[in-house]
Design a protein around this motif. Sequence first.
Motif, mmCIF file in Angstrom:
data_model
loop_
_atom_site.group_PDB
_atom_site.id
_atom_site.type_symbol
_atom_site.label_atom_id
_atom_site.label_comp_id
_atom_site.label_asym_id
_atom_site.label_seq_id
_atom_site.Cartn_x
_atom_site.Cartn_y
_atom_site.Cartn_z
ATOM 1 N N ALA A 164 33.423 52.092 7.087
ATOM 2 C CA ALA A 164 34.691 52.807 6.941
ATOM 3 C C ALA A 164 35.679 52.389 8.025
ATOM 4 N N MET A 165 35.172 52.137 9.236
ATOM 5 C CA MET A 165 36.049 51.626 10.301
ATOM 6 C C MET A 165 36.646 50.286 9.883
ATOM 7 N N LEU A 166 35.803 49.433 9.353
ATOM 8 C CA LEU A 166 36.243 48.110 8.923
ATOM 9 C C LEU A 166 37.262 48.218 7.790
ATOM 10 N N SER A 167 37.002 49.094 6.832
ATOM 11 C CA SER A 167 37.940 49.274 5.719
ATOM 12 C C SER A 167 39.284 49.804 6.210
ATOM 13 N N ALA A 168 39.250 50.780 7.117
ATOM 14 C CA ALA A 168 40.502 51.325 7.655
ATOM 15 C C ALA A 168 41.289 50.226 8.355
ATOM 16 N N ARG A 169 40.576 49.371 9.081
ATOM 17 C CA ARG A 169 41.231 48.260 9.778
ATOM 18 C C ARG A 169 41.785 47.249 8.775
ATOM 19 N N ALA A 170 40.999 46.922 7.754
ATOM 20 C CA ALA A 170 41.425 45.934 6.761
ATOM 21 C C ALA A 170 42.668 46.394 6.002
ATOM 22 N N TYR A 171 42.703 47.660 5.651
ATOM 23 C CA TYR A 171 43.848 48.200 4.914
ATOM 24 C C TYR A 171 45.001 48.616 5.819
#
Length: 193
Positions: A164-171
């Motif tokens: 979820a951290m990675l997704s938040a960063r990606a988006y």
Amino acid sequence: MSNLATTSDNILRCARSLIIAGGYNGFSYADISEAVGIRKASIHHHFPGKADLVRTLVARYREDTEAALAHLALQEPIDQLRAYTEYWAACIGDGSRPFCVCALLASEIPVLPPEVVLEVREYFRLLSAWLTSVIERGAKQGTLKLSGTARSEAETFIATVHGAMLSARAYGDPAVFAAVTQPLIERLTAARQ
């Protein structure tokens, strides 16, 4: 002596920010020297090499995490899980700690020095053991519903939170973190059937 500790802490704080921004190979002692306002020789005095610096950083990060998790021990299991995800949601939201430094370093394990790899793995062992214990306690109390073993639930929790951290960063959208982690909490707290 306190000046040495302050300088050391400033170096570590800077290294952490640089790792979060660009990974292990994304910074040098020259970057730290410029940001902290000291000579590279001063950095080498505190940390002879980059591996020493990052190993120390991860060891302290693990110790800080362990202390923070210990403060949650008196809370109910579900409240501990919520506190953990809410901590990261706040950090991601305000940009203060937008990513777990150990999660970033874990993605770089093939190129990290062995002593750093050992520290990163110890961090994940600590986190897994804590989550397993919390989830086991919640299952015994009947407040958490498990789909598998407490250990597998703990590993799923870790992977989901870091993903979820990675997704938040990606988006580029902090709200994505809650959108991913909230269903995880809901699934674990679903009424027993």
